[in-house]
Design a protein around this motif. Structure first.
Motif, PDB file in Angstrom:
ATOM      1  N   GLU A 141       8.490  10.717  14.680  1.00  0.00           N
ATOM      2  CA  GLU A 141       9.645  11.395  14.052  1.00  0.00           C
ATOM      3  C   GLU A 141       9.246  12.048  12.733  1.00  0.00           C
ATOM      4  O   GLU A 141       9.612  13.199  12.457  1.00  0.00           O
ATOM      5  N   THR A 142       8.486  11.316  11.932  1.00  0.00           N
ATOM      6  CA  THR A 142       8.047  11.876  10.643  1.00  0.00           C
ATOM      7  C   THR A 142       7.094  13.038  10.842  1.00  0.00           C
ATOM      8  O   THR A 142       7.187  14.068  10.160  1.00  0.00           O
ATOM      9  N   LEU A 160      -2.700  12.553   2.329  1.00  0.00           N
ATOM     10  CA  LEU A 160      -3.285  11.811   3.450  1.00  0.00           C
ATOM     11  C   LEU A 160      -3.548  12.738   4.632  1.00  0.00           C
ATOM     12  O   LEU A 160      -2.640  13.410   5.121  1.00  0.00           O
ATOM     13  N   GLU A 161      -4.801  12.753   5.082  1.00  0.00           N
ATOM     14  CA  GLU A 161      -5.189  13.593   6.201  1.00  0.00           C
ATOM     15  C   GLU A 161      -5.645  12.786   7.411  1.00  0.00           C
ATOM     16  O   GLU A 161      -5.556  13.272   8.537  1.00  0.00           O
ATOM     17  N   ASP A 221       7.926   6.469   6.141  1.00  0.00           N
ATOM     18  CA  ASP A 221       8.721   6.956   5.012  1.00  0.00           C
ATOM     19  C   ASP A 221       7.847   7.608   3.947  1.00  0.00           C
ATOM     20  O   ASP A 221       8.190   8.667   3.414  1.00  0.00           O
ATOM     21  N   VAL A 222       6.688   7.007   3.641  1.00  0.00           N
ATOM     22  CA  VAL A 222       5.831   7.583   2.607  1.00  0.00           C
ATOM     23  C   VAL A 222       5.202   8.880   3.093  1.00  0.00           C
ATOM     24  O   VAL A 222       4.937   9.791   2.289  1.00  0.00           O
ATOM     25  N   LEU A 223       4.996   9.022   4.396  1.00  0.00           N
ATOM     26  CA  LEU A 223       4.417  10.253   4.919  1.00  0.00           C
ATOM     27  C   LEU A 223       5.375  11.436   4.810  1.00  0.00           C
ATOM     28  O   LEU A 223       4.951  12.595   4.911  1.00  0.00           O
ATOM     29  N   LYS A 224       6.631  11.173   4.588  1.00  0.00           N
ATOM     30  CA  LYS A 224       7.590  12.259   4.410  1.00  0.00           C
ATOM     31  C   LYS A 224       7.361  13.008   3.098  1.00  0.00           C
ATOM     32  O   LYS A 224       7.671  14.195   2.996  1.00  0.00           O
ATOM     33  N   LEU A 233       0.824  -1.203   0.000  1.00  0.00           N
ATOM     34  CA  LEU A 233       0.000   0.000   0.000  1.00  0.00           C
ATOM     35  C   LEU A 233       0.862   1.259   0.000  1.00  0.00           C
ATOM     36  O   LEU A 233       0.548   2.239  -0.697  1.00  0.00           O
ATOM     37  N   CYS A 234       1.923   1.256   0.776  1.00  0.00           N
ATOM     38  CA  CYS A 234       2.782   2.440   0.847  1.00  0.00           C
ATOM     39  C   CYS A 234       3.497   2.694  -0.478  1.00  0.00           C
ATOM     40  O   CYS A 234       3.675   3.850  -0.881  1.00  0.00           O
TER      41      CYS A 234
END
Length: 461
Positions: A341-342, A321-322, A313-316, A283-284
């Motif tokens: 951390e992200t 995405l909310e 990592d993908v959220l960086k 998914l990521c």
């Protein structure tokens, strides 16, 4: 006399035409519609004389030929609209705990169909938790064909089977009005799921479809993933709890490929898909290319802290995405640290995160609270069901007391006993009232259904 064309006129003095009754229950305990209804190419009226009398049953009648109590309540609820009434949603839910109700049956639904089919004021119909079965599905399909104003239909948990699902799906082939359909909890199985997937190849108006807990099979999930690579109108879909066998995580593979191609889907629910580390990685990988998905629900799966490496990592780089629902997984302290951390240093788009019941201890929970101090966009966090220590209680108490975390945006509330801070549960969440509504208070409050408030998709009436 019935001529096979338009419906015969009906007056109050006449008895209603027979409704299709269920044949004797099959091995799985559910009744099925007559084969004659399945063989017809349309959902037009079926003359009773063409069917065996024992396959038909008249709608329930009260004394002196009056409608049954549940049908009479529906009649009184609708009444005769006057110029002061605006378009409304008719709520005939069968699970009210404050007012004793007699649940609407499939035969009763015939009366609703007759009243609503040309009513311009009723734009939404909520008949959840009743006893419609496939008979009611037949009339619901007729209503979708005849009613030119209905944009919201809630049929969740009505004992509708594969045949009823097929009738409703076929009725949507030509329907250009309905925006939001909830079929949650009706066991339409693989057959019904395939019919709905085929419908999405034709229908160009439906924006939100809920098929959660419908016993869909892998074939149906693959069909939806394939169809959604081309469908440009569906904004939200719920495929919760399909019946999957094996450990290959095929559903996430196919839905991941779909997300790479689809740039219209905003809301995706994948609860109970048995997603593990490889599944969340699939998914990521897709979310690197997707630029539309805002609400991802992967709760009630088997995701561990290893999967959070890929999500963090993908959220960086992901900016759409909310809302992310990770409830009832097992990300633990390590997974919470990856996310915090992200969120603290990179992501500025995520607004809400639910990590309810993820075996997170004080270290991970405090790290998430710290990320809220540096991330002004991150506004909602839900943490109940984890392991609170004193540092956790103090951290979230400080966030609430300073105003950084609003009380309506979390599911905990601080209180003090003997000088020590503790956290109590509050009935807030991303979709707290998805299956049920409270006895008192608002059923559609923003704090209890924050996910749908932050990412409004379809017509929430």
């Amino acid at each position: 006399m019935w001529t096979g064309g338009e419906e015969a006129p009906w007056t109050e003095s006449q008895s209603p035409p027979p409704a299709p009754a269920a044949t004797p229950a099959s091995a799985d305990g559910r009744g099925k519609l007559q084969g004659v209804l399945r063989r017809r190419g349309e959902l037009g009226p079926v003359p009773p004389s063409r069917l065996r009398p024992e396959l038909w049953g008249a709608p329930k009648r009260g004394r002196k030929g009056s409608p049954s109590p549940s049908s009479g309540a529906a009649l009184r609820a609708i009444g005769c609209p006057d110029g002061r009434l605006e378009r409304i949603t008719l709520n005939i839910a069968g699970n009210s705990r404050l007012t004793p109700v007699e649940r609407v049956t499939g035969e009763d639904f015939w009366i609703l169909y007759r009243i609503l089919k040309k009513n311009p004021y009723i734009t939404g119909l909520d008949v959840r938790y009743n006893l419609l079965s496939d008979v009611g599905a037949y009339y619901a399909a007729r209503l979708l064909q005849k009613q030119p104003y209905l944009i919201y239909l809630n049929l969740m948990f009505n004992d509708i089977g594969p045949e009823g699902g097929e009738l409703i799906a076929k009725a949507l082939h030509k329907n250009k009005i309905l925006k939001h359909l909830k079929m949650t909890g009706n066991k339409i199985e693989n057959k019904g799921g395939m019919c709905f997937a085929a419908m999405l190849q034709i229908n160009s108006s439906l924006e939100k479809l809920d098929l959660g807990d419908c016993d869909l099979g892998m074939q149906s999930v693959i069909a939806f993933a394939t169809v959604l690579t081309q469908n440009q109108t569906i904004k939200g879909i719920n495929l919760n709890r399909p019946l999957l066998y094996g450990e290959q995580e095929e559903s996430t593979v196919h839905l991941g490929h779909m997300l790479k191609e689809n740039h219209c889907l905003v809301e995706l629910h994948m609860c109970k898909h048995q997603i593990k580390t490889d599944g969340i990685r699939q998914l990521c990988d897709a979310l690197y290319l997707n630029r539309s998905l805002s609400y991802l629900d992967v709760s009630c799966n088997k995701i561990t802290h290893d999967g959070m490496v890929y999500l963090a990592d993908v959220l960086k780089s992901n900016t759409t995405l909310e809302v992310i629902d990770l409830s009832f997984n097992r990300i633990e302290n390590a997974g919470a640290n990856y996310l915090s951390e992200t969120l603290a240093s990179h992501n500025r788009s995520l607004k809400a995160l639910s990590v309810v019941s993820n075996n997170i201890e004080g270290e991970g929970l405090v790290a998430l609270s710290q990320s809220m101090k540096t991330n002004p966009t991150f506004s909602n966090i839900y943490i109940w069901g984890n392991k609170f220590d004193e540092a956790t209680c103090v951290a979230y108490s400080d966030l609430i007391q300073t105003g950084r975390l609003k009380p309506d945006n979390t599911d905990v509330e601080p209180f003090v006993v003997d000088g020590r801070v503790y956290l109590a549960e509050v009935s807030n969440g991303l979709k707290k009232h998805y299956y049920w509504t409270p006895t008192y208070g608002g059923a559609c409050s923003d704090s209890s259904n924050a996910g749908f408030t932050l990412v409004p998709v379809g017509q929430h009436l």
